[in-house]
Scaffold this active site. Structure first.
Site, PDB file in Angstrom:
ATOM      1  N   TRP A   1      50.538  90.021  38.907  1.00  0.00           N
ATOM      2  CA  TRP A   1      50.984  90.440  37.574  1.00  0.00           C
ATOM      3  C   TRP A   1      50.301  91.717  37.100  1.00  0.00           C
ATOM      4  O   TRP A   1      50.724  92.306  36.111  1.00  0.00           O
ATOM      5  CB  TRP A   1      50.729  89.331  36.562  1.00  0.00           C
ATOM      6  CG  TRP A   1      51.658  88.163  36.667  1.00  0.00           C
ATOM      7  CD1 TRP A   1      52.635  87.949  37.602  1.00  0.00           C
ATOM      8  CD2 TRP A   1      51.692  87.030  35.790  1.00  0.00           C
ATOM      9  NE1 TRP A   1      53.278  86.768  37.361  1.00  0.00           N
ATOM     10  CE2 TRP A   1      52.726  86.174  36.256  1.00  0.00           C
ATOM     11  CE3 TRP A   1      50.957  86.655  34.667  1.00  0.00           C
ATOM     12  CZ2 TRP A   1      53.030  84.971  35.616  1.00  0.00           C
ATOM     13  CZ3 TRP A   1      51.257  85.454  34.034  1.00  0.00           C
ATOM     14  CH2 TRP A   1      52.284  84.626  34.502  1.00  0.00           C
ATOM     15  N   LYS A   2      49.214  92.106  37.766  1.00  0.00           N
ATOM     16  CA  LYS A   2      48.447  93.294  37.354  1.00  0.00           C
ATOM     17  C   LYS A   2      48.045  93.168  35.871  1.00  0.00           C
ATOM     18  O   LYS A   2      47.667  92.071  35.455  1.00  0.00           O
ATOM     19  CB  LYS A   2      49.222  94.565  37.676  1.00  0.00           C
ATOM     20  CG  LYS A   2      49.639  94.613  39.154  1.00  0.00           C
ATOM     21  CD  LYS A   2      50.231  95.920  39.586  1.00  0.00           C
ATOM     22  CE  LYS A   2      50.620  95.846  41.058  1.00  0.00           C
ATOM     23  NZ  LYS A   2      51.121  97.130  41.570  1.00  0.00           N
TER      24      LYS A   2
ATOM     25  N   HIS B   1      42.774  95.798  46.705  1.00  0.00           N
ATOM     26  CA  HIS B   1      44.081  96.328  46.322  1.00  0.00           C
ATOM     27  C   HIS B   1      43.977  97.835  46.141  1.00  0.00           C
ATOM     28  O   HIS B   1      42.958  98.358  45.679  1.00  0.00           O
ATOM     29  CB  HIS B   1      44.574  95.670  45.036  1.00  0.00           C
ATOM     30  CG  HIS B   1      46.002  95.970  44.714  1.00  0.00           C
ATOM     31  ND1 HIS B   1      46.387  97.161  44.134  1.00  0.00           N
ATOM     32  CD2 HIS B   1      47.132  95.256  44.908  1.00  0.00           C
ATOM     33  CE1 HIS B   1      47.704  97.150  43.981  1.00  0.00           C
ATOM     34  NE2 HIS B   1      48.178  96.011  44.438  1.00  0.00           N
TER      35      HIS B   1
ATOM     36  N   GLU C   1      45.048  99.848  44.058  1.00  0.00           N
ATOM     37  CA  GLU C   1      44.717 100.322  42.710  1.00  0.00           C
ATOM     38  C   GLU C   1      43.222 100.208  42.443  1.00  0.00           C
ATOM     39  O   GLU C   1      42.650 101.033  41.721  1.00  0.00           O
ATOM     40  CB  GLU C   1      45.543  99.542  41.679  1.00  0.00           C
ATOM     41  CG  GLU C   1      47.012  99.923  41.729  1.00  0.00           C
ATOM     42  CD  GLU C   1      47.951  98.881  41.173  1.00  0.00           C
ATOM     43  OE1 GLU C   1      49.172  99.098  41.282  1.00  0.00           O
ATOM     44  OE2 GLU C   1      47.471  97.852  40.651  1.00  0.00           O
TER      45      GLU C   1
ATOM     46  N   GLU D   1      49.923  96.948  52.290  1.00  0.00           N
ATOM     47  CA  GLU D   1      50.658  97.566  51.182  1.00  0.00           C
ATOM     48  C   GLU D   1      50.563  99.079  51.303  1.00  0.00           C
ATOM     49  O   GLU D   1      49.564  99.673  50.899  1.00  0.00           O
ATOM     50  CB  GLU D   1      50.109  97.091  49.840  1.00  0.00           C
ATOM     51  CG  GLU D   1      48.589  96.910  49.807  1.00  0.00           C
ATOM     52  CD  GLU D   1      48.026  96.869  48.413  1.00  0.00           C
ATOM     53  OE1 GLU D   1      48.674  96.308  47.531  1.00  0.00           O
ATOM     54  OE2 GLU D   1      46.935  97.434  48.208  1.00  0.00           O
TER      55      GLU D   1
ATOM     56  N   GLY E   1      54.675  92.741  43.292  1.00  0.00           N
ATOM     57  CA  GLY E   1      54.216  93.336  42.045  1.00  0.00           C
ATOM     58  C   GLY E   1      55.207  93.118  40.920  1.00  0.00           C
ATOM     59  O   GLY E   1      55.353  92.016  40.394  1.00  0.00           O
ATOM     60  N   GLY E   2      55.919  94.182  40.550  1.00  0.00           N
ATOM     61  CA  GLY E   2      56.804  94.151  39.391  1.00  0.00           C
ATOM     62  C   GLY E   2      57.831  93.033  39.418  1.00  0.00           C
ATOM     63  O   GLY E   2      58.135  92.435  38.372  1.00  0.00           O
TER      64      GLY E   2
END
Length: 263
Positions: free
Chosen positions: A14-15, A106, A108, A178, A243-244
């Site tokens: 969900w980040k 990850h 990010e 990823e 992700g999204g």
């Protein structure tokens, strides 16, 4: 165990989303979908990685779901135990709250927050020491891919954790490939390209550990309901880090169904 007999994982990352009311609605919708269109536990492991704030809430809300849905922390501190470390959440605290899984590495975290090899190794080691299963993320940038360095970069990232992962501890590692250029961009590696990298990762893991043949390797990078069936058909892709699309209950459910029905 062959790659085709590895139980796939589908994990929703969900980040930094969503607000509480939307999260509650999303979980209720997902629970209803699991009730109406079941996904057998032995066919696919399911996980949700919410913000740290929401871990206990998600865990409680999914406790009465039709099947287990694991809560996954998005990160963990490089500091173990407890102490005067403002803003940190250790592996021991996650375990104490019943969280058994954690993302480490990850892109990010690597790109935005400058997590480097030593920090990531400390996180992996702390997580394993606390009894957590680590979903360890690897991937290359577009520049690295275009320079022909993709395989070298990804395999080096996996070799990096060999300093702290030994013996049967490899059995508590899940790999998530990823490609950085495909995260949140709408771009996806072709199934052929994704499979080729997953096969290289599998080859590398087998050289590092006898567990390499049995380890799940997930694909992450704009996974959607529309491309999940093609990705699931690839022999060395054992699930998805979503992700999204995980912020839409129907899309997430469709992705999980794709892997449960294909593998």
């Amino acid at each position: 165990m062959s790659a085709s007999t590895i139980t796939p994982w589908v994990v929703g990352n969900w980040k930094m989303n969503p607000v509480q009311a939307q999260a509650q609605q999303l979980l209720n919708e997902f629970k209803q979908l699991l009730q109406n269109s079941p996904i057998a536990q032995e066919k696919c492991h399911l996980g949700i990685a919410p913000t740290m704030l929401a871990l206990s809430t998600v865990q409680a809300q999914m406790a009465d779901a039709a099947r287990p849905v694991y809560t996954v922390a998005q990160d963990v501190s490089r500091i173990a135990g407890t102490g005067a470390y403002t803003g940190e959440v250790s592996a021991e605290l996650l375990a104490d709250h019943g969280v058994g899984y954690v993302l480490v590495g990850h892109s990010e975290r690597r790109e935005i927050f400058a997590d480097q090899r030593d920090q990531l190794n400390a996180k992996v080691q702390n997580a394993l020491n606390a009894g957590l299963t680590v979903i360890y993320c690897v991937g290359e940038s577009l520049a690295q891919r275009e320079a022909g360095q993709a395989e070298v970069v990804v395999l080096q990232q996996i070799c990096d954790i060999a300093a702290v992962v030994t013996g049967d501890a490899w059995g508590k590692i899940v790999i998530a490939y990823e490609p950085i250029w495909a995260i949140g961009t709408g771009k996806t590696a072709s199934p052929e390209d994704a499979q080729a990298m997953h096969a290289k990762i599998r080859e590398g893991l087998k050289q590092l550990t006898p567990h390499g043949a049995n380890m799940a390797i997930l694909y992450g990078g704009s996974v959607k309901a529309e491309n999940a069936v093609e990705l699931a058909a690839c022999p060395d892709i054992n699930g998805a880090l979503v992700g999204g699309a995980s912020l839409n209950a129907d899309s997430f459910h469709q992705i999980a169904l794709a892997f449960a029905n294909t593998k």
